[in-house]
Scaffold this motif. Structure first.
Motif, PDB file in Angstrom:
ATOM      1  N   UNK A  87     -27.322 -22.176  49.637  1.00 47.75           N
ATOM      2  CA  UNK A  87     -28.376 -21.984  48.645  1.00 47.75           C
ATOM      3  C   UNK A  87     -29.342 -23.168  48.574  1.00 47.75           C
ATOM      4  N   UNK A  88     -28.914 -24.307  49.110  1.00 43.10           N
ATOM      5  CA  UNK A  88     -29.837 -25.427  49.316  1.00 43.10           C
ATOM      6  C   UNK A  88     -29.164 -26.428  50.251  1.00 43.10           C
ATOM      7  N   UNK A  89     -29.823 -27.548  50.516  1.00 42.41           N
ATOM      8  CA  UNK A  89     -29.285 -28.487  51.501  1.00 42.41           C
ATOM      9  C   UNK A  89     -28.537 -29.662  50.900  1.00 42.41           C
ATOM     10  N   UNK A 141     -35.290 -15.239  54.138  1.00 44.68           N
ATOM     11  CA  UNK A 141     -36.684 -15.330  53.694  1.00 44.68           C
ATOM     12  C   UNK A 141     -36.735 -14.707  52.303  1.00 44.68           C
ATOM     13  N   UNK A 142     -37.163 -15.501  51.299  1.00 39.89           N
ATOM     14  CA  UNK A 142     -37.196 -14.948  49.942  1.00 39.89           C
ATOM     15  C   UNK A 142     -37.952 -13.614  49.906  1.00 39.89           C
ATOM     16  N   UNK A 164     -36.478 -17.407  45.689  1.00 41.21           N
ATOM     17  CA  UNK A 164     -36.862 -18.810  45.529  1.00 41.21           C
ATOM     18  C   UNK A 164     -36.626 -19.225  44.081  1.00 41.21           C
ATOM     19  N   UNK A 165     -35.933 -20.325  43.888  1.00 38.13           N
ATOM     20  CA  UNK A 165     -35.633 -20.809  42.539  1.00 38.13           C
ATOM     21  C   UNK A 165     -36.142 -22.240  42.442  1.00 38.13           C
ATOM     22  N   UNK A 166     -36.740 -22.607  41.284  1.00 36.52           N
ATOM     23  CA  UNK A 166     -37.260 -23.970  41.168  1.00 36.52           C
ATOM     24  C   UNK A 166     -36.157 -24.982  41.426  1.00 36.52           C
ATOM     25  N   UNK A 167     -36.426 -25.925  42.309  1.00 40.05           N
ATOM     26  CA  UNK A 167     -35.396 -26.906  42.653  1.00 40.05           C
ATOM     27  C   UNK A 167     -36.019 -28.149  43.234  1.00 40.05           C
ATOM     28  N   UNK A 168     -35.287 -28.800  44.097  1.00 39.67           N
ATOM     29  CA  UNK A 168     -35.784 -30.024  44.722  1.00 39.67           C
ATOM     30  C   UNK A 168     -35.102 -30.157  46.074  1.00 39.67           C
ATOM     31  N   UNK A 179     -42.703 -30.611  49.818  1.00 43.09           N
ATOM     32  CA  UNK A 179     -41.738 -29.699  49.199  1.00 43.09           C
ATOM     33  C   UNK A 179     -42.025 -28.258  49.592  1.00 43.09           C
ATOM     34  N   UNK A 180     -40.974 -27.580  49.981  1.00 46.04           N
ATOM     35  CA  UNK A 180     -41.075 -26.179  50.376  1.00 46.04           C
ATOM     36  C   UNK A 180     -40.352 -25.353  49.301  1.00 46.04           C
ATOM     37  N   UNK A 181     -40.998 -24.311  48.757  1.00 45.02           N
ATOM     38  CA  UNK A 181     -40.343 -23.530  47.698  1.00 45.02           C
ATOM     39  C   UNK A 181     -39.037 -22.874  48.148  1.00 45.02           C
ATOM     40  N   UNK A 182     -38.806 -22.783  49.456  1.00 44.28           N
ATOM     41  CA  UNK A 182     -37.546 -22.186  49.942  1.00 44.28           C
ATOM     42  C   UNK A 182     -36.429 -23.222  50.066  1.00 44.28           C
TER      43      UNK A 182
END
Ligand SMILES: [Zn+2]
Ligand SMILES: [Zn+2]
Length: 307
Positions: A87-89, A141-142, A164-168, A179-182
């Motif tokens: 879900x993220x890196x 791909x969202x 896509x969820x707001x993150x960092x 920053x990439x929204x994905x």
């Protein structure tokens, strides 16, 4: 759909190795009415119940896989794990991949920027490149649903869609690229036969219309339970950052997820990715009672959900 929580804690786990906050201290002493938790990882079974998909790969993956017999090999060299979804890196979601290096073909679903963040300039990744096709990456791909499958491509009966969820970006990649929204996603996983849907948002700093729509369509939702309050680490003297600066929407503050999600229809609502400082971990804390009164459950290692 069968769902098994292998780890319910945020990065660091509960207790965290270098933390002496009241929760960590008292759980070590055995004086706290709370269960230890490993870092976030959830397993979801294919429609036939034979194969499993892991959501995130925590640094504690070896012990997590051993903890659940359904994930054990059924032959001399075998694993029922068909694929892993990221879900993220962040390292608490990806480090476990490097522990799965025993020459086993892996399928990993991730957005393109998360894949690049993990593979590029990372000499340790070479341990997963010992033979051709050791890792097959599939791009999320969202907004584009696809059917989950393992290395053989056999359909699982589960559709997956990234949201896509707001993150960092992960801390080690901050300032590295635009920053990439994905960079941070939630997931909607749907059983094709029953239409039952799981919404999975273990980290997000806010609820956009797309996130809201995904949660509204879910029969069960897992949601970011990292921090109870925005200033949790500051108040405890453990750090200078507010929850939002770490891309987590607090649970209990005004405008927090408890309040925002009050009208969401999902019959089951479960907080996961819970930081060791969070009062939700304590069985009878006023904060936990408030969340439970709002219809929420608090994830724990070993929790099972059937949809
Ligand atoms: Zn995390
Ligand atoms: Zn702690």
């Amino acid at each position: 759909m069968q769902i098994k929580v292998l780890g319910a804690a945020a990065g660091g786990g509960f207790p965290q190795w270098n933390c002496g906050c009241p929760n960590c201290r008292d759980v070590r002493a055995g004086t706290l009415d709370a269960a230890r938790r490993t870092q976030e990882c959830v397993a979801v079974a294919s429609a036939d119940g034979e194969r499993w998909f892991l959501l995130n790969a925590s640094p504690e993956i070896r012990a997590q896989l051993e903890s659940y017999a359904a994930l054990h090999p059924r032959g001399p060299r075998h694993s029922p794990i068909a694929a892993i979804v990221l879900t993220n890196g962040d390292l608490d979601h990806t480090l476990g991949l490097l522990s799965l290096r025993e020459s086993h073909p892996l399928v990993i679903y991730a957005t393109d920027c998360v894949r690049r963040g993990f593979c590029e300039d990372n000499s340790l990744y070479r341990t997963l490149q010992r033979f051709p096709q050791q890792v097959t990456w599939r791009t999320l791909v969202p907004g584009q649903p696809q059917e989950l499958s393992g290395v053989d491509g056999r359909p699982s009966g589960l559709m997956i869609e990234a949201v896509a969820a707001p993150g960092k970006p992960p801390i080690h990649l901050e300032g590295h690229a635009a920053y990439d929204p994905a960079e941070n996603i939630g997931l909607v996983i749907e059983d094709r036969a029953t239409g039952k849907r799981l919404g999975y948002f273990s980290a997000t700093s806010g609820i956009t219309p797309a996130v809201r729509a995904a949660l509204d369509s879910a029969d069960c939702m897992f949601f970011d339970g990292t921090f109870w309050s925005s200033d949790e680490l500051i108040t405890l003297g453990l750090g200078a950052k507010r929850a939002e600066e770490m891309a987590h929407l607090p649970v209990g503050d005004a405008g927090g997820s408890l309040e925002i999600c009050a009208g969401i229809r999902a019959p089951r609502r479960i907080y996961i990715h819970i930081n060791n400082t969070n009062p939700l971990l304590r069985q009878h804390s006023p904060e936990r009672m408030r969340a439970e009164a709002g219809g929420w459950e608090i994830a724990y290692d070993g929790m099972e959900v059937a949809l």
